[in-house]
Design an enzyme around this catalytic site. Structure first.
Site, PDB file in Angstrom:
ATOM      1  CE1 TYR A  24       3.895 -12.419  -3.441  1.00 26.55           C
ATOM      2  CE2 TYR A  24       1.958 -11.118  -2.876  1.00 26.55           C
ATOM      3  CZ  TYR A  24       2.947 -12.013  -2.511  1.00 26.55           C
ATOM      4  OH  TYR A  24       2.979 -12.512  -1.237  1.00 26.55           O
ATOM      5  CG  ASP A  25      -1.762  -7.979  -5.913  1.00 29.21           C
ATOM      6  OD1 ASP A  25      -1.206  -8.362  -4.866  1.00 29.21           O
ATOM      7  OD2 ASP A  25      -1.921  -6.785  -6.201  1.00 29.21           O
ATOM      8  CD  GLU A 100      -4.902   5.791   7.773  1.00 27.38           C
ATOM      9  OE1 GLU A 100      -3.711   5.487   7.522  1.00 27.38           O
ATOM     10  OE2 GLU A 100      -5.516   5.340   8.737  1.00 27.38           O
ATOM     11  CE  LYS A 102      -1.854  -1.632   1.090  1.00 31.67           C
ATOM     12  NZ  LYS A 102      -0.463  -1.793   0.721  1.00 31.67           N
ATOM     13  CB  CYS A 451      12.131  19.096 -42.484  1.00 32.52           C
ATOM     14  SG  CYS A 451      11.736  17.482 -41.784  1.00 32.52           S
TER      15      CYS A 451
HETATM   16  S1  IVH Z   1      -2.457  -0.079   8.380  1.00 30.69           S
HETATM   17  C1  IVH Z   1      -3.384  -3.423  10.865  1.00 30.69           C
HETATM   18  N1  IVH Z   1      -2.380   2.093   6.885  1.00 30.69           N
HETATM   19  O1  IVH Z   1       0.352  -1.538   3.664  1.00 30.69           O
HETATM   20  C2  IVH Z   1      -3.171  -2.442   9.803  1.00 30.69           C
HETATM   21  N2  IVH Z   1      -0.959   0.272   6.309  1.00 30.69           N
HETATM   22  O2  IVH Z   1      -0.466  -4.148   2.689  1.00 30.69           O
HETATM   23  C3  IVH Z   1      -1.859  -2.582   9.180  1.00 30.69           C
HETATM   24  N3  IVH Z   1       0.450   0.709   4.380  1.00 30.69           N
HETATM   25  O3  IVH Z   1       2.024  -3.394   6.104  1.00 30.69           O
HETATM   26  C4  IVH Z   1      -1.390  -1.476   8.405  1.00 30.69           C
HETATM   27  N4  IVH Z   1      -0.246   2.753   3.999  1.00 30.69           N
HETATM   28  O4  IVH Z   1       3.136  -1.249   5.207  1.00 30.69           O
HETATM   29  C5  IVH Z   1      -1.897   0.855   7.086  1.00 30.69           C
HETATM   30  N5  IVH Z   1      -2.394   4.084   5.701  1.00 30.69           N
HETATM   31  C6  IVH Z   1      -1.910   2.843   5.889  1.00 30.69           C
HETATM   32  C7  IVH Z   1      -0.927   2.279   5.061  1.00 30.69           C
HETATM   33  C8  IVH Z   1      -0.481   0.990   5.305  1.00 30.69           C
HETATM   34  C9  IVH Z   1       0.580   1.788   3.618  1.00 30.69           C
HETATM   35  C10 IVH Z   1       1.199  -0.546   4.192  1.00 30.69           C
HETATM   36  C11 IVH Z   1       1.771  -1.112   5.455  1.00 30.69           C
HETATM   37  C12 IVH Z   1       1.150  -2.474   5.583  1.00 30.69           C
HETATM   38  C13 IVH Z   1       0.818  -2.770   4.161  1.00 30.69           C
HETATM   39  C14 IVH Z   1      -0.240  -3.842   4.017  1.00 30.69           C
END
Ligand code: IVH
Length: 710
Positions: A24-25, A100, A102, A451
């Site tokens: 996808y990316d 943070e 993800k 064996c």
């Molecule tokens: S911030 C405006 N922080 O990643 C900032 N998102 O690919 C929006 N996600 O929709 C999100 N960990 O579902 C933020 N520490 C984190 C995250 C995080 C996972 C997800 C979130 C977002 C998606 C974007």
């Protein structure tokens, strides 16, 4: 673009992706490049202009108070540096940022009014999401009420599964004959987006219609609904929530995101214990590297690091595009789950005769290495996973570094796939195979003595680190010793001499013209290692003997109780079973082992060749004041490695386990402790720092070590 739209629909609405995240990316990057070259072609509904995950009709719509954005991704340092350069250009300097994990989950929007939860909605198209409030009542980490009645608070965060729970769920899904979820995100989405409220209504209706005397059909329907309900709510209860942002709010002022996180924490909303303030690009890189290293030991899947400008005023200044903020970016790690084709399933004969099927796949890169093989454990596991030879399969690196086939992509079948047949004869020695006892999942080759595969594996095992730690006794050296008939089995190992090795080409190199062959440096080292290994402590000797069920833990208990190999050999079943940490099963395995003459001869040959097999004196002299206490170690302890800390505990009679429970007596937390620390605090288990730990190790630990605050 259609491919992306279709993939998005499947990903976001059906929770069943057909493209891998990496594919996808790639498509997405191609579309971006195309649109960059031909800006006039960019449409407002292009995937690059909208937030994925439009709404289904299944749930009531909820309008978010503030728009929910997605994130731009970067995939390497150069792309990240380009983003940093844009930020620095705008501000003239690198601003304080927050980094943070993800979390691989599903974004939700919680709205609290006067401190009470009003709605929980999925992201949807970013403006309007789906109302899943009813379902979130089963999720413990989403508080119904906040610690303070803040007039209005919109909190953004992620709903996700811990890996353990994700795996459990997939086991259940596969047991029900369905395809496993490809990743925790899809599992979380699939679990959260179930209409359990409708099922409840249906159940009430069926019950009302059935009255006091339901017909057999009504009864069956009620039972089916109840079972479905139990499964759905059980899965929901295993979900977690972590906050990652703030939307609309009234009645509180926050200047920075890090402040907001402290505030949310104080209100009872979970925030990431991994979030960190960073003040330079180097610090961000160090954070990304560090988390990347620890990625597989985190309780949940992450797919990258999110880096955000900390100051809210600065965030406003940067603003956002139609779908992503300019003040934040997601650094994506390479994918952990990939697809590949299962070419064949073969079997391998192990040290204990276990015949293990393993998958041979088209080579594929996952989590930093190229994988072609993965164990399938036993025939039952192959059946449970439902994989067929020729299938497209999902593959990941489990917990540590071991590749694991998750399951088949059922939709990708074309009918040419065929089931795996477990062989009935040992592929190496042709002895008929079977389970050792009726009902055993494992199939074994019973020819332990003859064996060749089992003999080679046992010989190699003698040199492994938990056993006699003979570095030069690798797979190839073990095979060479057997091929040149220098040993018939592991019993002969410690009798091997320099002259013996000189007779085997693997251990020699040609001498100068006309002179006799000489030992290689490795062979010389092997002889020296064999000499050293003769004085290894009894516990390692017991591990090296390949007695079923006797691993390092049981071996240590046995060694401490009996002190010498002759004493272990002379012990009765009752005496063995009475040892703490041994028990009936291990006792029986030991008695059976020594009762077999060819096995007993192995132990005797080792003793004859100078293997001392005595327990170390140092341990025996230590005070056993930690007996009966259970420890969990987390973080890095200055002055200790993880192994030496664990050894320090066990040498004093204590036990070290991997997870914190109410029965844990102490959690020892070093620097950068993980979630075990949080769990200890949550359960009220006392926490020790390195100094407290040292004090406790002293024979007379007075005064009692103070627990850390928290
Ligand atoms: S911030 C405006 N922080 O990643 C900032 N998102 O690919 C929006 N996600 O929709 C999100 N960990 O579902 C933020 N520490 C984190 C995250 C995080 C996972 C997800 C979130 C977002 C998606 C974007």
């Amino acid at each position: 673009m259609e491919a992306i739209e279709q993939a998005r629909q499947q990903y976001y609405l059906d929770d069943a992706p057909t493209l891998s995240d990496a594919q996808y990316d790639t498509y997405y990057a191609e579309l971006l490049a195309l649109e960059g070259a031909y800006p006039l072609l960019v449409t407002s509904d292009s995937p690059t202009q909208t937030v994925g995950g439009a709404r289904s009709e299944m749930f009531e719509p909820v309008a978010h108070l503030e728009r929910m954005l997605s994130l731009d991704d970067v995939f390497d340092e150069a792309e990240f540096d380009a983003w940093v350069a844009r930020v620095v250009k705008e501000l003239g300097e690198f601003p304080t940022m927050i980094a943070e994990p993800k979390v691989d989950g599903l974004a939700v929007d919680l709205v609290y009014a006067e401190g009470t939860l009003r709605t929980c909605a999925t992201r949807g198209d970013g403006r309007v999401g789906e109302d899943v409030t009813f379902n979130t009542s089963y999720i413990d980490s989403i508080p119904r009420t906040l610690a303070q009645p803040i007039p209005l608070l919109e909190v953004r965060g992620e709903i996700y599964f811990n890996l353990r729970q994700f795996n459990d769920l997939n086991d259940e899904v596969m047991a029900a004959g369905r395809s496993p979820f490809a990743n925790p995100r899809n599992a979380a989405a699939g679990t959260l987006r179930q209409r359990i409220d409708r099922r409840q209504v249906e159940l009430r209706e069926v019950r009302a219609a059935a009255g006091a005397a339901p017909s057999a059909r009504q009864q069956a329907r009620i039972e089916r609904l109840l079972a479905e309900q139990a499964r759905a709510t059980g899965a929901l209860a295993r979900l977690h929530f972590v906050s990652h942002g703030l939307g609309a709010h009234e009645g509180l002022t926050v200047a920075t995101l890090s402040e907001a996180f402290d505030l949310l924490d104080g209100l009872g909303l979970p925030v990431s214990s991994e979030a960190a303030v960073v003040t330079s690009p180097e610090q961000v890189r160090a954070y990304i590297d560090d988390l990347g290293q620890r990625r597989r030991s985190l309780p949940h899947e992450i797919d990258g690091v999110v880096v955000k400008v900390d100051q809210i005023a600065l965030q406003r200044r940067f603003g956002a595009t139609s779908r992503t903020p300019r003040w934040a970016v997601a650094y994506k790690y390479p994918p952990e789950v990939v697809r590949t084709r299962l070419r064949s399933i073969e079997v391998n004969v192990g040290r204990t005769g276990r015949v293990t099927p393993f998958a041979i796949m088209e080579p594929v890169r996952v989590a930093g290495s190229t994988v072609t093989m993965a164990t399938l454990h036993n025939p039952g596991e192959v059946a449970r996973k439902g994989v067929l030879i020729g299938d497209t399969v999902l593959l990941r690196k489990a917990g540590d570094v071991i590749p694991e086939v998750i399951g088949p992509v059922v939709e990708a079948r074309d009918g040419s796939e065929r089931p795996f047949q477990m062989p009935t004869l040992c592929p190496v020695c042709r002895t008929p195979l079977g389970p050792e006892r009726e009902g055993d999942a494992d199939i074994r080759c019973p020819n332990a003595r003859g064996c060749p595969a089992q003999v080679r594996e046992r010989l190699h095992h003698v040199g492994t680190r938990a056993a006699m730690d003979i570095e030069g006794l690798g797979e190839k050296a073990a095979q060479a010793l057997l091929d040149c008939a220098l040993v018939t089995n592991e019993g002969d190992l410690f009798g091997v001499t320099e002259d013996d090795l000189l007779r085997c080409p693997f251990f020699t190199r040609a001498g100068r013209a006309g002179t006799a062959p000489q030992l290689t440096a490795n062979a010389v080292a092997l002889l020296a290692q064999l000499t050293q290994a003769r004085t290894r402590p009894l516990s390692r000797v017991l591990v090296a003997l390949s007695i079923r069920h006797v691993g390092p833990t049981a071996a240590t208990a046995l060694a401490r109780a009996f002190g010498s190999l002759t004493a272990v050999r002379a012990a009765t079943h009752a005496e063995l079973a009475a040892v703490d940490g041994v028990g009936e099963v291990i006792a029986e395995a030991i008695v059976e082992w020594f009762a077999e003459p060819w096995r007993a001869a192995i132990a005797q040959r080792w003793l004859d060749c100078g293997v001392t097999a005595q327990e170390e004196q140092a341990d025996a002299g230590l005070s056993q004041h930690l007996a009966g206490l259970t420890f969990v170690l987390t973080g890095t302890l200055p002055g200790f490695t993880r192994e030496s800390a664990a050894e320090a505990v066990t040498a004093r009679g204590g036990k070290v386990t991997g997870s914190v429970s109410k029965r844990t007596n102490w959690v020892v937390a070093g620097d950068n402790p993980g979630s075990k620390y949080d769990r200890a605090v949550a359960l009220g288990v006392p926490v020790l720092d390195a100094a407290g730990f040292r004090a406790l190790l002293a024979p007379d630990p007075t005064p009692p070590p103070a627990a850390l605050p928290g």
